[in-house]
Motif scaffolding. Structure first.
Motif, mmCIF file in Angstrom:
data_model
loop_
_atom_site.group_PDB
_atom_site.id
_atom_site.type_symbol
_atom_site.label_atom_id
_atom_site.label_comp_id
_atom_site.label_asym_id
_atom_site.label_seq_id
_atom_site.Cartn_x
_atom_site.Cartn_y
_atom_site.Cartn_z
ATOM 1 N N GLN A 1 0.829 -1.072 0.201
ATOM 2 C CA GLN A 1 0.103 0.172 0.407
ATOM 3 C C GLN A 1 1.203 1.218 0.207
ATOM 4 O O GLN A 1 0.229 2.276 -0.459
ATOM 5 N N GLY A 2 1.831 1.524 0.367
ATOM 6 C CA GLY A 2 2.671 2.477 0.512
ATOM 7 C C GLY A 2 3.560 2.732 -0.687
ATOM 8 O O GLY A 2 4.706 3.647 -0.414
ATOM 9 N N GLY A 3 3.551 1.449 -2.094
ATOM 10 C CA GLY A 3 3.985 1.926 -2.823
ATOM 11 C C GLY A 3 5.449 0.738 -2.856
ATOM 12 O O GLY A 3 6.407 1.819 -3.781
ATOM 13 N N ARG A 4 5.908 0.793 -1.876
ATOM 14 C CA ARG A 4 7.382 0.027 -1.519
ATOM 15 C C ARG A 4 7.611 -1.840 -1.851
ATOM 16 O O ARG A 4 8.962 -1.917 -2.998
ATOM 17 N N LEU A 5 6.357 -2.119 -3.010
ATOM 18 C CA LEU A 5 6.903 -3.163 -4.110
ATOM 19 C C LEU A 5 6.960 -2.817 -4.832
ATOM 20 O O LEU A 5 6.346 -3.651 -5.982
ATOM 21 N N ASN A 6 6.196 -2.247 -5.630
ATOM 22 C CA ASN A 6 6.252 -1.598 -7.246
ATOM 23 C C ASN A 6 7.734 -1.354 -7.381
ATOM 24 O O ASN A 6 8.215 -0.279 -8.416
ATOM 25 N N ILE A 7 8.241 -2.893 -7.680
ATOM 26 C CA ILE A 7 9.560 -2.568 -8.524
ATOM 27 C C ILE A 7 9.711 -3.231 -9.672
ATOM 28 O O ILE A 7 10.569 -3.012 -10.593
ATOM 29 N N TRP A 8 8.066 -3.240 -10.425
ATOM 30 C CA TRP A 8 8.875 -3.397 -12.404
ATOM 31 C C TRP A 8 9.249 -3.074 -13.374
ATOM 32 O O TRP A 8 7.510 -2.131 -13.530
ATOM 33 N N ASP A 9 9.852 -1.484 -12.375
ATOM 34 C CA ASP A 9 9.836 -0.332 -13.865
ATOM 35 C C ASP A 9 10.901 -1.073 -14.656
ATOM 36 O O ASP A 9 12.310 -0.960 -13.872
ATOM 37 N N PHE A 10 10.907 -1.440 -15.758
ATOM 38 C CA PHE A 10 11.615 -1.834 -17.273
ATOM 39 C C PHE A 10 11.724 -0.044 -17.577
ATOM 40 O O PHE A 10 12.301 -0.262 -19.158
ATOM 41 N N ASP A 11 11.867 1.110 -17.153
ATOM 42 C CA ASP A 11 12.678 2.958 -17.933
ATOM 43 C C ASP A 11 13.198 2.119 -17.986
ATOM 44 O O ASP A 11 14.450 2.034 -17.338
ATOM 45 N N ILE A 12 14.128 2.363 -19.575
ATOM 46 C CA ILE A 12 15.769 2.035 -20.168
ATOM 47 C C ILE A 12 15.687 3.687 -19.339
ATOM 48 O O ILE A 12 17.343 4.142 -20.265
ATOM 49 N N ASN A 13 14.857 4.791 -19.345
ATOM 50 C CA ASN A 13 16.130 5.577 -19.159
ATOM 51 C C ASN A 13 17.148 6.100 -18.318
ATOM 52 O O ASN A 13 17.315 5.594 -16.735
ATOM 53 N N PRO A 14 18.432 6.622 -18.923
ATOM 54 C CA PRO A 14 19.615 5.227 -17.769
ATOM 55 C C PRO A 14 19.870 7.096 -16.688
ATOM 56 O O PRO A 14 20.813 6.929 -15.852
ATOM 57 N N LEU A 15 18.904 7.931 -16.756
ATOM 58 C CA LEU A 15 19.087 8.658 -15.527
ATOM 59 C C LEU A 15 18.799 8.516 -14.608
ATOM 60 O O LEU A 15 18.378 9.095 -13.211
ATOM 61 N N ARG A 16 17.449 7.376 -14.897
ATOM 62 C CA ARG A 16 16.614 7.008 -13.508
ATOM 63 C C ARG A 16 17.246 5.967 -12.735
ATOM 64 O O ARG A 16 18.675 5.835 -12.894
ATOM 65 N N ARG A 17 17.848 6.958 -10.944
ATOM 66 C CA ARG A 17 18.521 6.352 -10.051
ATOM 67 C C ARG A 17 18.397 4.735 -9.975
ATOM 68 O O ARG A 17 19.617 3.578 -9.759
ATOM 69 N N HIS A 18 17.069 4.088 -10.259
ATOM 70 C CA HIS A 18 16.504 2.471 -9.923
ATOM 71 C C HIS A 18 16.164 2.156 -10.370
ATOM 72 O O HIS A 18 14.835 2.750 -10.329
ATOM 73 N N THR A 19 16.345 1.486 -12.287
ATOM 74 C CA THR A 19 15.054 0.260 -12.556
ATOM 75 C C THR A 19 15.668 -0.934 -12.290
ATOM 76 O O THR A 19 17.549 -1.309 -12.011
ATOM 77 N N PHE A 20 14.870 -1.289 -13.312
ATOM 78 C CA PHE A 20 15.590 -2.920 -13.667
ATOM 79 C C PHE A 20 17.118 -3.101 -14.080
ATOM 80 O O PHE A 20 17.856 -3.995 -13.369
ATOM 81 N N TRP A 21 16.660 -2.031 -15.345
ATOM 82 C CA TRP A 21 18.006 -2.349 -16.206
ATOM 83 C C TRP A 21 19.472 -1.464 -15.416
ATOM 84 O O TRP A 21 20.698 -1.715 -15.056
ATOM 85 N N THR A 22 19.309 -0.369 -14.424
ATOM 86 C CA THR A 22 20.184 -0.113 -14.095
ATOM 87 C C THR A 22 20.533 -1.035 -12.818
ATOM 88 O O THR A 22 22.460 -0.881 -12.555
ATOM 89 N N ILE A 23 19.682 -1.418 -12.390
ATOM 90 C CA ILE A 23 20.017 -2.377 -10.930
ATOM 91 C C ILE A 23 20.866 -3.344 -11.630
ATOM 92 O O ILE A 23 22.236 -4.107 -11.419
ATOM 93 N N THR A 24 20.435 -4.310 -12.468
ATOM 94 C CA THR A 24 21.041 -5.387 -12.905
ATOM 95 C C THR A 24 22.489 -5.099 -13.702
ATOM 96 O O THR A 24 23.339 -5.882 -13.704
ATOM 97 N N ILE A 25 21.944 -4.060 -14.757
ATOM 98 C CA ILE A 25 23.366 -3.670 -15.716
ATOM 99 C C ILE A 25 24.394 -3.623 -15.267
ATOM 100 O O ILE A 25 25.422 -3.558 -14.588
ATOM 101 N N GLY A 26 24.055 -2.197 -14.458
ATOM 102 C CA GLY A 26 25.246 -1.399 -13.805
ATOM 103 C C GLY A 26 25.434 -2.147 -12.746
ATOM 104 O O GLY A 26 26.874 -2.641 -11.820
ATOM 105 N N GLY A 27 24.642 -2.615 -11.458
ATOM 106 C CA GLY A 27 25.640 -3.978 -10.312
ATOM 107 C C GLY A 27 26.281 -5.035 -10.518
ATOM 108 O O GLY A 27 26.948 -6.283 -10.135
#
Length: 587
Positions: free
Chosen positions: A224-250
């Motif tokens: 309800q607090g939005g903490r589990l809305n994790i399915w963010d596949f935005d490819i914008n490299p400026l976004r701090r945390h998305t699926f792509w930044t964490i998997t590729i950068g990580g």
């Protein structure tokens, strides 16, 4: 009810006893291995455990080495503020372990090297080796001081535990068992400390589950607090945390840690066989996942407890890294010894990282700076290694004192440590995967990657990204009943407050809205790619190298110094006795 009043509790005798017991056990392990190995006085036995370690303790030590107190305190706060998207590190960890075990580990293990940077001289030249060594020494001392000081400050301001007493005691104990017992002591204390870290997390999680009425209410609150809305596949490299930044950068960040960092390579090189080394790496993956999942769920517990009264917004704590200690004192304060267990868990994270760093620093100094220039006996080298462990331990404590004067620069220093891993990863990748690369290209690539990574990393601290890119989630104080907010201490510790959304673009360079706002997780990939690209071009051009491969005229055994650099032994068709002969000649 937790979260509705200022805390007046502090550490009691039982808490101090639990913390002291953790330090005492760690020191006792050092004494034990100093006694059992008293007759084996070689630098190899001290620095890599005589290459007789088995998979299980090494795997647990690999996990503990970079799961520092910053992980224990910051990961839950990250979930609390930004959501559980850091759970995607599960994929990054798996990719990093796979790449390390199949690309980097076989090369380093078969060469029987103690220092990772020995490879750079065998592959390129001595100048490249020295550059890598010096870069590692500087970044490790800097990072280790922060690892000691940052959690001490956070815990001091919440629990009332003496700041410099904690810093000096942990630093001295860590230096003691590193100096006395060498790598064996470091590995086995890591095993113990990993258990303490998990115990600290579980104590908080179990108590939170009881308070909130079960696991499902916690999941429901975070949803309800939005903490589990994790399915963010935005490819914008400026976004701090998305699926792509964490998997590729990580993945890039953790490959630079597991694949080439001296502390990790030294551990799996201490295994008695390549099979044990690979097994330790894959088993370590389970430990990484366990710590990550515990920290993510602890962050969910943190939000569930304080969903109606955020301690940070209300001014009950002065920085996000104090949220977990605050929760511990809030919900475990009535159970003497349990707050001490959590603090012991946080400091176990620090000890495991610092001990790994001290042992690694001693190893690279002996192997890269002392051995090539002297003809010291093994006995003298062993004593020199112990003396260096003592020296580096003192330097790390001194760096912690310097960190206390740095204030808001602490986060910048941690970021600088991160961006140095990318260019170094590019350098080693160039050597292992590009047999046509030469020493000129290697040096050019390393310097270029380092300059660009530092430029992006430092300017990102000066011009932080806008909230639209970092997207912190909403917090509320509607349920608070506080009357003393105005008298609180707002001094920042490790993490500065979130930049205001009112920040204007006036006076900011044009690049501050694009290049400088790049996700911090992409700093490492940028350094790696630039290091490899410049390395290939400066070594004579990518196209000419590729044309040689296509025509089948590449001969790694001819003109290797003039044209291609040293031959990479990992590309021979048959395994040679290269390791023994090269190491004997170097020593």
């Amino acid at each position: 009810m937790p979260g509705y009043a200022l805390l007046s509790g502090s550490f009691v005798t039982a808490d101090y006893l639990v913390f002291a017991l953790m330090l005492l056990v760690s020191a006792a392990v050092g004494v034990y291995y100093a006694w059992t190995d008293r007759d084996q006085r070689s630098s190899g036995n001290f620095l890599i455990g005589g290459r007789r370690m088995t998979a299980l303790p090494v795997s647990l030590s690999l996990t503990a080495s970079f799961m520092s107190a910053i992980t224990v305190l910051s990961n839950p706060a990250e979930v609390y503020r930004y959501g559980a998207s850091i759970g995607f590190y599960i994929i990054a960890f798996a990719m990093a372990v796979l790449v390390t075990s199949e690309v980097f580990m076989p090369v380093f293990y078969r060469l029987t090297i103690t220092s990772t940077y020995e490879y750079l001289e065998l592959r390129f030249n001595r100048a490249t080796r020295l550059m890598g060594t010096l870069l590692f020494i500087v970044q490790t001392i800097l990072y280790t001081g922060i690892v000691i000081y940052a959690p001490a400050l956070a815990l001091n301001q919440v629990t009332g535990m003496d700041l410099w007493g904690a810093v000096i005691s942990t630093g001295v104990v860590c230096t003691f068992y590193c100096t006395m017992g060498g790598l064996k002591a470091v590995v086995w204390t890591d095993v113990f400390q990993l258990g303490v870290m998990l115990g600290g997390f579980l104590s908080v999680i179990i108590r939170s589950v009881v308070l909130q009425g079960g696991v499902f209410p916690i999941i429901s609150d975070t949803q309800q607090g939005g903490r589990l809305n994790i399915w963010d596949f935005d490819i914008n490299p400026l976004r701090r945390h998305t699926f792509w930044t964490i998997t590729i950068g990580g993945t890039f960040i953790w490959v630079s840690i597991y694949g080439i960092n001296q502390a990790q390579v030294q551990r799996y090189n201490s295994c008695k066989s390549l099979i044990h080394a690979k097994l330790s790496l894959y088993t370590n993956l389970l430990g990484l996942w366990s710590i990550l999942l515990c920290s993510v769920f602890a962050g969910m517990c943190l939000y569930s407890v304080y969903k109606k009264c955020d301690p940070w917004t209300a001014g009950l704590v002065s920085a996000p890294d104090q949220l977990m200690p605050y929760l511990v004192m809030d919900i475990l304060g009535d159970y003497p010894g349990l707050p001490g267990l959590f603090v012991a868990a946080a400091y176990s994270g620090s000890l495991s990282t610092v001990s790994s760093s001290i042992n690694a620093l001693a190893a690279v100094t002996v192997e890269d700076l002392i051995k090539p220039c002297t003809n010291m006996s093994e006995k003298h080298l062993s004593w020199t290694s112990k003396g260096l462990s003592l020296l580096y331990g003192a330097l790390c404590i001194g760096m912690a004192a310097l960190a206390s004067l740095m204030g808001g620069i602490l986060q910048a220093a941690v970021s600088i440590f991160g961006v140095t891993g990318g260019p170094l990863l590019g350098l080693f990748t160039l050597g292992i995967l590009c047999p046509f690369a030469n020493s000129k290209g290697a040096v050019s690539g390393l310097l270029s990657g380092l300059v660009v990574s530092l430029w992006v990393g430092i300017t990102a601290q000066i011009y932080p990204p806008s909230p639209e890119m970092s997207r912190p989630l909403s917090l509320t104080t509607e349920g608070c009943n506080l009357t003393t907010v105005d008298s609180l201490n707002w001094t920042s510790t490790t993490l500065p407050p979130q930049p205001s959304s009112i920040t204007t673009v006036h006076g900011r360079p044009l690049l501050a809205e694009s290049w400088y706002s790049l996700s911090y997780l992409y700093f490492s990939p940028i350094g790696t790619v630039i290091s490899i690209s410049v390395g290939l071009m400066a070594g004579g051009g990518i196209e000419s190298k590729c044309s040689v491969i296509r025509t089948g005229k590449l001969d790694l055994t001819k003109d290797r110094e003039n044209n291609f650099g040293n031959t990479n032994p990992d590309f021979y068709d048959v395994e040679l006795e290269f390791a023994k002969t090269s190491m004997n000649s170097l020593s």
